[in-house]
Design an enzyme around this catalytic site. Structure first.
Site, PDB file in Angstrom:
ATOM      1  N   SER A   1       2.100  -3.804  -5.141  1.00  0.00           N
ATOM      2  CA  SER A   1       1.689  -4.327  -6.432  1.00  0.00           C
ATOM      3  C   SER A   1       0.580  -5.374  -6.346  1.00  0.00           C
ATOM      4  O   SER A   1      -0.078  -5.651  -7.352  1.00  0.00           O
ATOM      5  CB  SER A   1       2.904  -4.952  -7.119  1.00  0.00           C
ATOM      6  OG  SER A   1       3.324  -6.112  -6.428  1.00  0.00           O
TER       7      SER A   1
ATOM      8  N   LYS B   1      -2.017 -14.402  -7.514  1.00  0.00           N
ATOM      9  CA  LYS B   1      -1.392 -13.231  -8.145  1.00  0.00           C
ATOM     10  C   LYS B   1      -0.729 -13.674  -9.446  1.00  0.00           C
ATOM     11  O   LYS B   1      -0.054 -14.712  -9.482  1.00  0.00           O
ATOM     12  CB  LYS B   1      -0.352 -12.634  -7.187  1.00  0.00           C
ATOM     13  CG  LYS B   1       0.269 -11.324  -7.673  1.00  0.00           C
ATOM     14  CD  LYS B   1       1.209 -10.732  -6.611  1.00  0.00           C
ATOM     15  CE  LYS B   1       1.780  -9.387  -7.062  1.00  0.00           C
ATOM     16  NZ  LYS B   1       2.704  -8.792  -6.076  1.00  0.00           N
TER      17      LYS B   1
ATOM     18  N   SER C   1       4.726  -4.749  -1.217  1.00  0.00           N
ATOM     19  CA  SER C   1       3.660  -5.108  -2.157  1.00  0.00           C
ATOM     20  C   SER C   1       2.577  -6.022  -1.605  1.00  0.00           C
ATOM     21  O   SER C   1       1.550  -6.230  -2.245  1.00  0.00           O
ATOM     22  CB  SER C   1       4.251  -5.761  -3.411  1.00  0.00           C
ATOM     23  OG  SER C   1       4.733  -4.771  -4.295  1.00  0.00           O
TER      24      SER C   1
END
Lengths: 488, 494
Positions: free
Chosen positions: B160, B79, B184
């Site tokens: 997210s 990420k 997330s």
């Protein structure tokens, strides 16, 4: 303590002063990073990723800085808070990489304490006053902007960014510039004794924000102004004097004091407005979520307690008990460096009275002439002890000691070596002394007669002449005895 | 699709260790698959050379007979909230576009040490703020899933960690890192039919992870199954003296501890999560989950978490408050974007840089956070929210008196279409309603696939555990996985 009043057109005014002193904590590394705290390095050479607030960087508290704050708190008999917390003070400025300063608003590490000050710390009869300390908290320093490096840009030096500061906040218990000066001196002395701050105001390791208001004696508190970042005791006293007078003039001419932040200009000797309350930042304080609360356990507090040195007031009392005059005890303990020097001298086995008298007259006199501080003294306590030892055991007289000391200052040689080389050893040879006395009496028959007819004061003349004839090397006690016998 | 790209973490690790194939072969296969899937926009930066390099090192070690790490030979997606040395790290923002860290986050460093390799940096909601990946400066990620009505409408991969979820669901990588501040990891895992666990706050170091809300941010693994999550979490977790909030505890051997026999475990079903008008498919999936856990030997108990309804408002005060402060460092002075209009002073530079560098949602949260911390509002908002947070944590503490784990849906709905919710921030925030309580309490929580809804889209079941009891969470996840028969995959349309 002192009745300081400003005489205005409408009568006398009282001044109310509170100080917020920022003291750089003595530590190898910064409050939340491992960067060096060294002074005077190349710009941006002591900057870690944390200090530059790079993405994802986190603060880790430096235990030593907390220890120093706790020790300082103990030295002013303050309440030590076993549970404290760091908060973020948010504002934007180019010298503040994180966009917030990590400080302690809600739960400082040190609570209420007090400092006893005397207007003249060297005068034992000077009245004393207790100044309350509201709190000591620990926080980060900011970096430094440099505006003179480029025609249109400002440069930033982050060496100081993240260095640990203690903010020591007094109660508004101070009522004159002199008291403020005495308070700051005493505070600096305590910090130096404790070793938690070097107290060096020129290098910025200590600076004061000065809160001043005026009121009619005993009346309601007036509106205060805060003069920021004053970096010498003299400037602080001047700033208070100017600011108090300005406020009195303002009020008496029908105006009102505005709560604002001001700056002191030492060249013009005046304060001027920096920003008013309306422009004041909303710092949006909140607990720093990157840090856990600081919890102090018994072992840590005990470690801090036992590491505390003897503090000025206690040391002074002890010196007086050792037979030093109150004046000497006061002077020797006022500054940590003097006290530490004197302690070293005592540790070498020097008699306290002899040592204190010599230090205060001979050494201070010599340093004064050379324009040097005690730290720069060419003679160290061990060398001084050697010299004083020679006097104490009768090897040399006090007057010879002065000569030897001068040679020591010039050459750096040891006292014994100088005495040996120059043949300055005191003589106890009564025959030689008696011979000189006889010569002197023969050459001064008139004075002998005068003495014998009651002019006792002339005894000193004969002592001086004899000592001179003996080139100062005779034992003064023996000269005295022999002269008394010879003069009858 | 090469057979190798179908393998999960355990299968790759074991295959490499046994010599069934070389780590480099896996890396090459996945690199090819990543570069062929640009339509999903899952990656901001692809780093095929990093994946190869790590794989070669594993092959060399294996040939030399050296012991191999927990993730040896497994290429993963990272990420783009984790700082990676020498590789651009943006948090999907314009303000950090072009920022190349000189340092490696602790979690990513731990993974490389364990033998994992990096396929690239995964897209996300900007600064991890969002539930649909639509706030990324680099364009939204698209879910590989499509509705079963023949529509080609682009669906949200969740957020997210939407790049992570999309890439795993599309078999571009067997696993990826995620971060979870208020759901997330869990919500995007639920949206694409994969697993993901947010461990106990403090298990994974936050050092080197671009901060959103420090007291909530927690990294965790996302993968296709529970075992793979256990393996990767072991590699990621561990005490880090550089993070003051890191837990100074040994890392448990979660993979070895996997056991789907839940005899003696009590599963709490919180009545407050059964919202009025709950989606019928969600309710059905939840009932299925209850039945599966009962089948695995667990006892089901009704519990109450009375302050649940205050969790979302409290979260949307605390998280923006911390974010408003955490994001102050992006000021154009030292790194990242600088917008210096002609003749501008310092304040103008701040304003211009931050206006240009932050997206709309990030700006919204900075403003909310600034507002709730300001003098005069602090007590009414921030202090009050902290009190609520304490009450939420107490709700859980009380619940643990009667249960060991809690089962609930992960999100209130299946994936929605891109653009469907971004006009109304509040309806977007509601996506986090089931995820946020565990975040506020710092508890471990996991999402595992629970089935498909009427549209053929995946739904997630959430398991919340006691602090530090990731093992029980993983075990319950495994029990569900073994009974749900969830094998659905997104069709390959890209």
């Amino acid at each position: 303590m002192s009745e300081y009043r400003i005489q205005g057109n409408t009568g006398a005014w009282e001044v109310v002063i509170g100080l917020e002193v920022h003291a750089q904590i003595t530590s190898e590394s910064k409050l939340f990073s491992g960067s060096s705290t060294g002074f005077g390095a190349e710009p941006n050479s002591h900057v870690s990723l944390v200090d530059a607030a790079m993405p994802g960087m986190l603060p880790v508290p430096n235990r030593e800085c907390l220890r120093q704050a706790v020790r300082t708190g103990m030295a002013i008999n303050a309440q030590i808070n076993r549970w404290s917390r760091f908060d973020r003070k948010n504002y934007f400025y180019a010298d503040l990489p994180q966009g917030y300063q990590i400080s302690q608003l809600y739960h400082p590490i040190v609570g209420e304490g007090e400092i006893e000050v005397t207007l003249n710390e060297k005068d034992p009869d000077s009245p004393t006053k207790k100044i309350g300390i509201e709190r000591i908290h620990v926080e980060q320093d900011a970096g430094k902007l440099m505006h003179d490096q480029h025609p249109t840009m400002s440069f930033v030096d982050l060496n100081r960014s993240g260095v640990a500061l203690m903010e020591i906040v007094s109660r508004p218990d101070i009522s004159s510039p002199q008291e403020a000066g005495a308070y700051l001196k005493k505070l600096r002395s305590i910090l130096r004794y404790v070793g938690s701050c070097d107290g060096n105001m020129e290098q910025g390791s200590m600076r004061a924000d000065v809160n001043v208001s005026v009121r009619k004696p005993g009346g309601e508190l007036g509106t205060r102004t805060e003069t920021k970042n004053v970096n010498s005791i003299r400037f602080m006293m001047q700033a208070i004097e100017y600011e108090a007078q300005r406020q009195v003039d303002l009020i008496e001419s029908g105006g009102a004091v505005v709560q604002e932040t001001r700056l002191f200009d030492p060249n013009k000797m005046e304060t001027r407005s920096m920003r008013s309350k309306e422009d004041a930042h909303d710092y949006r304080y909140f607990p720093d979520p990157d840090l856990l609360p600081v919890e102090l356990d018994d072992a840590f507090l005990e470690e801090c307690r036992v590491s505390l040195p003897e503090l000025p007031d206690a040391k002074r009392a002890r010196y007086e008990a050792m037979g030093l005059t109150a004046y000497n005890a006061a002077v020797l303990t006022a500054e940590a460096e003097t006290a530490f020097w004197f302690e070293d001298l005592l540790a070498q086995g020097v008699d306290a009275k002899q040592g204190s008298n010599w230090l205060m007259s001979e050494l201070f006199g010599a340093l004064n002439k050379m324009g040097k501080t005690l730290d720069e003294s060419p003679v160290n306590p061990k060398q001084a002890a050697e010299l004083l030892g020679l006097v104490a055991d009768g090897t040399i007289s006090g007057s010879i000691a002065k000569q030897v000391f001068e040679i020591m200052l010039e050459t750096g040689q040891g006292a014994s070596a100088i005495v040996e080389e120059k043949g300055l050893k005191q003589t106890n040879d009564t025959g030689a002394i008696e011979a000189e006395i006889a010569k002197i009496m023969a050459a001064n028959e008139d004075k002998v007669a005068e003495y014998r007819s009651g002019k006792d004061k002339l005894f000193g003349f004969f002592v001086g002449q004899t000592m001179k004839a003996m080139q100062g090397k005779a034992n003064p006690q023996i000269i005295n005895d022999l002269l008394k016998k010879a003069l009858g | 699709m090469s057979e190798l790209t179908k393998l999960g973490v355990a299968a790759i690790r074991d295959g490499v260790a046994k010599g069934d194939f070389k780590a480099v072969e896996v890396a090459e296969a996945l690199n090819a698959r990543v570069s062929a899937a640009k339509a999903l926009n899952a990656f901001i930066v692809e780093t095929p050379e990093k994946a190869i390099e790590a794989a070669q090192a594993v092959d060399v070690d294996r040939a030399a007979g050296k012991p191999l790490g927990k993730m040896a030979g497994v290429p993963i997606g990272m990420k783009d909230l984790f700082c990676t040395e020498g590789v651009q790290t943006t948090a999907a923002s314009h303000i950090l576009e072009g920022f190349v860290p000189t340092y490696e986050s602790t979690v990513s460093a731990n993974l490389w040490k364990a033998g994992a390799g990096m396929l690239g940096k995964l897209n996300l909601d900007q600064f991890a703020m969002g539930s649909s990946n639509e706030t990324s400066y680099f364009g939204n990620v698209i879910s590989p899933w499509r509705r079963n009505d023949g529509s080609t409408a682009a669906l949200a991969p969740g957020g997210s960690s939407g790049g992570s979820s999309s890439a795993i669901a599309a078999r571009l990588c067997p696993a990826a890192t995620g971060t979870d501040t208020g759901g997330s990891i869990r919500q995007p895992a639920a949206f694409v039919g994969i697993s993901g666990i947010k461990p106990t706050y403090g298990r994974c170091s936050r050092w080197g992870v671009v901060a959103f809300a420090s007291s909530l941010d927690q990294a965790g693994p996302m993968a296709r199954d529970v075992r793979d999550c256990a393996i990767m979490l072991e590699a990621m977790a561990g005490f880090d003296p550089k993070d003051s909030t890191s837990l100074d505890l040994p890392v448990p051997t979660w993979e070895a501890g996997l056991n789907s026999d839940l005899k003696g475990k009590r599963i709490g079903i919180p009545k407050e999560y059964r919202l009025d008008g709950i989606d019928e498919d969600i309710a059905k999936m939840w009932d299925n989950g209850i039945a599966w856990l009962k089948d695995a030997g667990a006892e089901i108990v009704d519990i109450s978490l009375p302050h649940t309804k205050y969790a979302l408002p409290a979260y949307y005060i605390i998280a923006p408050a911390e974010a408003s402060s955490n994001l102050a460092r992006y000021d154009g002075v030292r790194f990242g974007l600088r917008d210096l209009p002609e003749g501008a002073g310092l304040q103008d530079m701040y304003a211009a840089t931050r206006a240009a560098g932050f997206g709309e949602e990030v700006r919204r949260r900075i403003m909310i956070g600034t507002y709730v911390l300001s003098a005069g509002f602090y007590d009414a908002y921030y202090t009050q929210a902290q009190k609520v947070r304490a009450l939420i944590a107490r709700d859980f503490d009380n619940a643990w008196a009667s249960c060991d784990l809690i089962l609930a849906p992960t999100a209130p709905s299946a994936a929605f279409g891109l653009g469907e919710k971004n006009a109304d921030p509040l309806s977007m925030y509601l996506n986090d309603v089931f995820a946020v309580p565990a975040s506020l309490a710092g508890l471990p929580a996991m999402s595992v696939p629970g089935g498909l809804d009427k549209q053929g889209l995946p739904l997630g079941l959430q398991i919340i555990g006691k602090a530090l009891d990731e093992q029980a969470v993983l075990n319950a996840g495994l029990a569900i996985e073994q009974r749900s028969g969830f094998t659905a995959e997104a069709g390959e349309w890209w």
